[in-house]
Design a protein around this motif. Sequence first.
Motif, PDB file in Angstrom:
ATOM      1  N   GLU A 280       3.357   1.133  -6.313  1.00  0.00           N
ATOM      2  CA  GLU A 280       2.052   0.417  -6.873  1.00  0.00           C
ATOM      3  C   GLU A 280       2.510  -0.390  -8.114  1.00  0.00           C
ATOM      4  O   GLU A 280       2.178  -1.550  -8.321  1.00  0.00           O
ATOM      5  CB  GLU A 280       0.917   1.461  -7.373  1.00  0.00           C
ATOM      6  N   SER A 281       3.608   0.291  -8.745  1.00  0.00           N
ATOM      7  CA  SER A 281       3.743  -0.668 -10.127  1.00  0.00           C
ATOM      8  C   SER A 281       5.458  -1.073  -9.961  1.00  0.00           C
ATOM      9  O   SER A 281       5.888  -1.162 -11.176  1.00  0.00           O
ATOM     10  CB  SER A 281       3.635   0.350 -11.335  1.00  0.00           C
TER      11      SER A 281
ATOM     12  N   ASP B  82       2.281  -7.400  -7.956  1.00  0.00           N
ATOM     13  CA  ASP B  82       0.988  -7.061  -7.288  1.00  0.00           C
ATOM     14  C   ASP B  82       1.229  -7.819  -6.096  1.00  0.00           C
ATOM     15  O   ASP B  82       0.355  -8.312  -5.046  1.00  0.00           O
ATOM     16  CB  ASP B  82      -0.280  -7.848  -7.917  1.00  0.00           C
TER      17      ASP B  82
ATOM     18  N   ASN C 282       0.691  -1.170   0.036  1.00  0.00           N
ATOM     19  CA  ASN C 282      -0.077   0.055   0.030  1.00  0.00           C
ATOM     20  C   ASN C 282       0.851   1.310  -0.087  1.00  0.00           C
ATOM     21  O   ASN C 282       0.364   2.433  -0.336  1.00  0.00           O
ATOM     22  CB  ASN C 282      -0.948  -0.092   1.267  1.00  0.00           C
TER      23      ASN C 282
ATOM     24  N   THR D 156       6.659   5.779  -4.369  1.00  0.00           N
ATOM     25  CA  THR D 156       5.269   4.761  -4.396  1.00  0.00           C
ATOM     26  C   THR D 156       5.722   3.714  -5.026  1.00  0.00           C
ATOM     27  O   THR D 156       6.606   3.178  -5.587  1.00  0.00           O
ATOM     28  CB  THR D 156       4.189   5.542  -5.464  1.00  0.00           C
TER      29      THR D 156
END
Length: 200
Positions: A144-145, A189, A134, A142
């Motif tokens: 996320e990817s 993920d 998260n 960040t």
Amino acid sequence: MKYNREDELRSRLNKFLVSSFDLPESDYYSAMSTQNFVSLKSALSDINNILTLKITLGFCRWLANHYSLDKSHAEQLESMALAAKPNANGYDVWLGYPVAFVGEVKCNIPINGSSVYGSAQRAGIEKDISGLINGKRKAPMTTESVSKYIAFLDVPEVRAANEHLVKVSRVCREYLLFAGNEADLKRTDVVHGIYISIDA
């Protein structure tokens, strides 16, 4: 023979000193003063930080090899790890260029030869996995990817505890993947569990 707590502690300390430092057999316990014990306790309090640093540096080498980082980026990664203070905000290991990834290092070792983590150890691992998935408010990037990793000390007790953890923790079952092949390592993920040996 009746159990004597002091005899047990004396025996364990003496055996440890003799076997670990190749010292001659002796009763080191009885020769130590209170100040000696206090000094030894102070020195040993850094053991977890020392082990964590060794795992972190091994993890940096693993990442540099995995991503075929050139010498300057490999050195940058290691320099950032050496400059980070214990319990600093953000991630233990990260890089934004030429590849992007984030990682945490866990030095959790089940006590007394157990194959199960204590509740605080489990909560810490779950918190780090959630932070990798998260993101963290004070982190430098960040997540996320980008590829996400969590590195563990490669000893049998830790492997057994992680197998148990993945069975009993919803967070770990859903997000922690101990990669079996290169294709697994491309996923963004999940958090990739990596084992690092520090004996080499």
